[in-house]
Design a protein around this motif. Structure first.
Motif, PDB file in Angstrom:
ATOM      1  N   LEU B  24       6.598  -6.227 -13.386  1.00 23.82           N
ATOM      2  CA  LEU B  24       7.945  -5.707 -13.127  1.00 23.82           C
ATOM      3  C   LEU B  24       8.195  -4.422 -13.912  1.00 23.82           C
ATOM      4  O   LEU B  24       8.808  -3.481 -13.403  1.00 23.82           O
ATOM      5  N   LEU B  27       6.459  -1.502 -12.297  1.00 18.87           N
ATOM      6  CA  LEU B  27       7.171  -1.064 -11.094  1.00 18.87           C
ATOM      7  C   LEU B  27       8.257  -0.053 -11.420  1.00 18.87           C
ATOM      8  O   LEU B  27       8.551   0.834 -10.625  1.00 18.87           O
ATOM      9  N   ASN B 101      -5.044  15.347  -7.658  1.00 18.09           N
ATOM     10  CA  ASN B 101      -5.614  16.012  -6.489  1.00 18.09           C
ATOM     11  C   ASN B 101      -6.989  16.554  -6.809  1.00 18.09           C
ATOM     12  O   ASN B 101      -7.275  16.915  -7.942  1.00 18.09           O
ATOM     13  N   ALA B 110      -0.681   8.313  -3.963  1.00 15.16           N
ATOM     14  CA  ALA B 110       0.680   8.538  -4.435  1.00 15.16           C
ATOM     15  C   ALA B 110       1.247   7.200  -4.906  1.00 15.16           C
ATOM     16  O   ALA B 110       0.564   6.178  -4.830  1.00 15.16           O
ATOM     17  N   ASN B 111       2.474   7.203  -5.377  1.00 13.58           N
ATOM     18  CA  ASN B 111       3.154   5.949  -5.706  1.00 13.58           C
ATOM     19  C   ASN B 111       2.454   5.110  -6.767  1.00 13.58           C
ATOM     20  O   ASN B 111       2.094   3.960  -6.519  1.00 13.58           O
ATOM     21  N   ALA B 114       4.093   1.523  -7.497  1.00 10.32           N
ATOM     22  CA  ALA B 114       3.830   0.494  -6.500  1.00 10.32           C
ATOM     23  C   ALA B 114       2.368   0.083  -6.543  1.00 10.32           C
ATOM     24  O   ALA B 114       2.037  -1.105  -6.443  1.00 10.32           O
ATOM     25  N   LEU B 118       1.612  -3.663  -7.514  1.00 10.23           N
ATOM     26  CA  LEU B 118       1.015  -4.576  -6.536  1.00 10.23           C
ATOM     27  C   LEU B 118      -0.276  -5.185  -7.078  1.00 10.23           C
ATOM     28  O   LEU B 118      -0.555  -6.370  -6.884  1.00 10.23           O
ATOM     29  N   PHE B 121       0.758  -7.856  -9.395  1.00  7.84           N
ATOM     30  CA  PHE B 121       1.273  -9.010  -8.653  1.00  7.84           C
ATOM     31  C   PHE B 121       0.114  -9.846  -8.126  1.00  7.84           C
ATOM     32  O   PHE B 121       0.127 -11.082  -8.178  1.00  7.84           O
ATOM     33  N   PRO B 148      -0.515  -8.618  -1.705  1.00  3.81           N
ATOM     34  CA  PRO B 148      -0.452  -7.230  -2.199  1.00  3.81           C
ATOM     35  C   PRO B 148      -1.688  -6.422  -1.830  1.00  3.81           C
ATOM     36  O   PRO B 148      -1.606  -5.199  -1.694  1.00  3.81           O
ATOM     37  N   TYR B 150      -3.261  -6.363   0.992  1.00  8.96           N
ATOM     38  CA  TYR B 150      -3.105  -5.759   2.316  1.00  8.96           C
ATOM     39  C   TYR B 150      -2.400  -4.410   2.179  1.00  8.96           C
ATOM     40  O   TYR B 150      -2.806  -3.413   2.778  1.00  8.96           O
ATOM     41  N   ALA B 151      -1.314  -4.425   1.368  1.00 12.45           N
ATOM     42  CA  ALA B 151      -0.563  -3.180   1.183  1.00 12.45           C
ATOM     43  C   ALA B 151      -1.408  -2.150   0.448  1.00 12.45           C
ATOM     44  O   ALA B 151      -1.433  -0.974   0.807  1.00 12.45           O
ATOM     45  N   ALA B 154      -3.776  -0.223   2.525  1.00  8.38           N
ATOM     46  CA  ALA B 154      -3.187   0.768   3.425  1.00  8.38           C
ATOM     47  C   ALA B 154      -2.510   1.903   2.662  1.00  8.38           C
ATOM     48  O   ALA B 154      -1.792   2.705   3.253  1.00  8.38           O
ATOM     49  N   LEU B 155      -2.734   1.990   1.340  1.00 10.02           N
ATOM     50  CA  LEU B 155      -1.947   2.943   0.536  1.00 10.02           C
ATOM     51  C   LEU B 155      -2.519   4.357   0.484  1.00 10.02           C
ATOM     52  O   LEU B 155      -1.954   5.214  -0.160  1.00 10.02           O
ATOM     53  N   PRO B 157      -2.833   7.932   1.401  1.00  9.73           N
ATOM     54  CA  PRO B 157      -2.005   8.788   2.234  1.00  9.73           C
ATOM     55  C   PRO B 157      -2.837   9.535   3.261  1.00  9.73           C
ATOM     56  O   PRO B 157      -3.935   9.978   2.967  1.00  9.73           O
ATOM     57  N   ARG B 158      -2.275   9.655   4.418  1.00 13.65           N
ATOM     58  CA  ARG B 158      -2.851  10.463   5.489  1.00 13.65           C
ATOM     59  C   ARG B 158      -4.333  10.172   5.725  1.00 13.65           C
ATOM     60  O   ARG B 158      -5.147  11.061   5.878  1.00 13.65           O
TER      61      ARG B 158
END
Lengths: 187, 496
Positions: B24, B27, B101, B110-111, B114, B118, B121, B148, B150-151, B154-155, B157-158
């Protein structure tokens, strides 16, 4: 009377299930599927399993069906009709459906059509809403306090994941933009 | 049962609670730090995980363990949790550069909040999973450990591959968790309770499986769903696609932390309450082991993409680990130790491999030909690659040898000599595909001077390691050697 109602309901559910599988119109198939779920809800109510019935309404009709409808509308647009499946596909689908059916039928036959209940399940065949709630929050050896609390963490994780995936592109673009500017400056 | 806030209660729960709080906090770190968010988030996560590891190692535990509301902590559980925390820690250290980069051809992450949140978690779910004493806690723990991921997959970007891998992984995972729920409902019908004690009682009744169809159906369905997480044949098809699409650090976590969690879940059930059904179904475990070895070995031979290669190699590793479940009665403790040791060793070698992959992947696609000339670009890195590959094959005196030996020994106790023969054959074949990597790394590059033309698109600039990178490489290399030569050291740490 009870038996007649039961078989009538089963016939209606089977009819809906057949429509859900065979209908070429996606929207109609989804509604027929909702009919099957509604039939299950009535079955659970008839058994006195109010909690299961309520959960079924909340989760399936309230949640899953709405999602499916959204998906149908978002992806197919005007055309909700589906092309006719090929014979090979039908045969394959029948084989796939036959595996769980034979498994469950085999189990039912081997168990002599009676469900061997044991232990605490024997004392109270169907749990009431109240007893389920008390059990979930019971910190004792037979309570489910820890999994109950963990579910909230699971939901939070799912939410964070969903937000992270949804916002990802925008942030990535801005970060990238800044950095490419910097790189251009450097060069 | 112990009451809340008593000493044994705290000593058992503090690490798990600390991990949850850490997730937490991580996050929300982004809100506090405006600049260098990724760096600070990683620092907080690393410091917190180090604290969790210290708590796990230092807190006293009664010899019989502690239990509270379907949650239990024993010594073996603590070892599992240390393994998970170590895998998460290594993943975070590996992932740091991917937020900058230009450190990967696949684009920066990014992020950070999260991402690390995740990850933590997922680790919390793994902690709950091994502490479960009933099927409900077990199932929720399993879901929290995988959802978590799965997410995280998919994290990137692009990167279309990342999204595709994430959705594939989620669909497969949803199918697996539906299967495990269906199986759990059968087990509940058979035992009349969700508790492991009641389940063990029903499972030990004679005659066991043949007379209890519900138990058999439940056990088979749960085995199938755990097979998904293990990437065991015939449930392995998701692994290559997901490993290829996920961000590199997530792939590393999938092949170490998540694999360890899957093995731990299988251990919790099949070396616990479902021990006797496991022995009855020994042939199924042996068959799954053989098929996984076959699919992993044959698949790995044909890959040129490094991630797909690692995916197939991890399918083969799942096959080796399944051998530990073919032991007879009385082999449980040996099997558990063999698995835990093997996962530690496999994790170390995997992270060494991913470390090399991540450095090579900065300027070249993550393929086997990109490794060409690595020994010229960085001799130390090529040596680390060699150590890790030799350990993955199982060449003495490296750690992988003892790991495989322990697994084979468990299978030998029950007289599964055919299985061991096939396992040895798979080891021999693994020589071929692991050596392909090393051959590329040590092949002399035909440079532009002696050819008179540009040699290839592969950049051959030397790879310079930062101080932290040097330390990590040295640590991994030392671990690979020391774990294999003096495994007794682990015993010293575990007994405190």
């Amino acid at each position: 009377m009870r038996d007649v109602l039961f078989y009538l309901l089963c016939a209606v559910m089977l009819g809906f299930a057949v429509i859900a599988v065979t209908s070429r119109n996606l929207f109609r198939a989804v509604l027929a599927f909702a009919g099957v779920i509604l039939g299950t809800v009535i079955l659970f109510f008839a058994l006195g399993a109010e909690m299961t019935a309520l959960a079924q309404i909340l989760v399936y009709i309230g949640g899953v069906m709405i999602f499916v409808l959204y998906a149908v509308f978002l992806t197919s647009g005007e055309e909700v009709g589906m092309p006719k499946p090929s014979v090979a596909k039908i045969i394959f689908a029948l084989i796939v459906a036959a595996i769980p059916l034979s498994l469950i039928a085999g189990l039912a036959l081997r168990a002599g059509c009676t469900f061997p209940v044991a232990g605490e399940a024997l004392q109270s065949p169907i749990a009431s809403l109240e007893s389920i709630g008390l059990r979930l929050l019971n910190p004792g050896a037979d309570g489910f306090l820890v999994p109950f609390e963990l579910i909230s963490v699971l939901l939070l994780a799912a939410m964070v994941g969903a937000i992270a995936i949804a916002t990802r592109e925008k942030e990535a673009e801005t970060a990238d933009g800044i950095l490419t500017e910097k790189q251009e400056d450097a060069s | 049962m112990s009451t809340p806030f008593s000493t044994p209660f705290l000593s058992a729960f503090l690490p798990d609670l600390a991990l949850l709080v850490l997730a937490l906090v991580v996050l929300t770190t982004e809100i506090v730090f405006r600049k260098h968010q990724a760096r600070w988030t990683a620092r907080v996560a690393v410091a917190g995980l180090a604290a969790v590891l210290i708590l796990l190692a230092a807190l006293p535990l009664p010899s019989g363990g502690v239990a509270y509301a379907g949650y239990q902590v024993t010594r073996s559980v603590v070892v599992w949790k240390q393994l998970f925390a170590l895998a998460t820690l290594a993943t975070i250290l590996l992932s740091r550069s991917y937020f900058r980069n230009g450190h990967s051809l696949r684009g920066a992450l990014a992020n950070p909040g999260a991402f690390y949140g995740l990850l933590l978690f997922s680790t919390t779910g793994m902690f709950a999973l091994v502490s479960a004493r009933d099927l409900l806690t077990f199932y929720i723990g399993l879901e929290l450990a995988t959802l978590p991921l799965y997410a995280l997959t998919a994290l990137q970007p692009r990167n279309a591959g990342s999204i595709e891998a994430g959705s594939k992984y989620m669909l497969m995972g949803a199918f697996a968790s539906a299967l495990s729920l269906f199986g759990i409902s059968f087990l509940y019908g058979a035992a009349g309770s969700l508790g492991f004690d009641a389940l063990a009682k029903v499972a030990s009744a004679q005659p066991s499986l043949s007379a209890q169809p519900f138990l058999l159906a439940g056990v088979l369905m749960l085995l199938g769903s755990l097979g998904f997480k293990l990437a065991m044949v015939p449930f392995q098809m998701w692994a290559p696609d997901v490993y290829e699409g996920a961000p590199t650090a997530v792939t590393a976590f999938l092949s170490t932390g998540s694999k360890a969690a899957a093995v731990a879940a299988t251990t919790t059930l099949f070396l616990g309450p479902l021990n006797l059904p496991r022995i009855d179904l020994g042939a199924i475990f042996a068959l799954a082991a053989v098929l996984s070895l076959l699919a992993g070995t044959l698949g790995a031979m044909r890959q040129s993409n490094l991630r797909r290669f690692i995916a197939y190699s991890s399918i083969a590793q799942a096959g080796y680990m399944l051998m530990a479940f073919t032991g007879g009665e009385g082999s449980e403790a040996a099997a558990r130790i063999a698995l835990q040791y093997n996962l530690l060793v496999y994790g170390t070698a995997s992270f060494a491999l991913f470390f090399v992959v991540s450095l090579v992947g900065r300027s070249a696609p993550e393929t086997i030909p990109s490794l060409r000339g690595l020994s010229a670009r960085s001799p130390a890195l090529a040596a680390l690659l060699a150590l890790s590959l030799f350990s993955l094959i199982g060449i003495p005196p490296l750690a992988g040898f003892l790991g495989k030996f322990l697994l084979f020994a468990v299978a030998a106790r029950n007289g599964h000599y055919t299985l061991i023969f096939i396992g040895a054959l798979a080891v021999a074949l693994s020589f071929y595909y692991y050596m392909r990597l090393l051959k590329e790394a040590y092949q002399p590059v035909q440079t532009a001077e002696n050819r008179g033309a540009p040699a290839s698109a592969v950049p051959l600039s030397p790879i310079r390691l930062s101080l932290a990178g040097k330390c990590a490489a040295a640590l991994l290399a030392i671990l690979l050697v020391v774990l294999g030569t003096c495994p007794g050291m682990l015993n010293f740490i575990a007994s405190r």
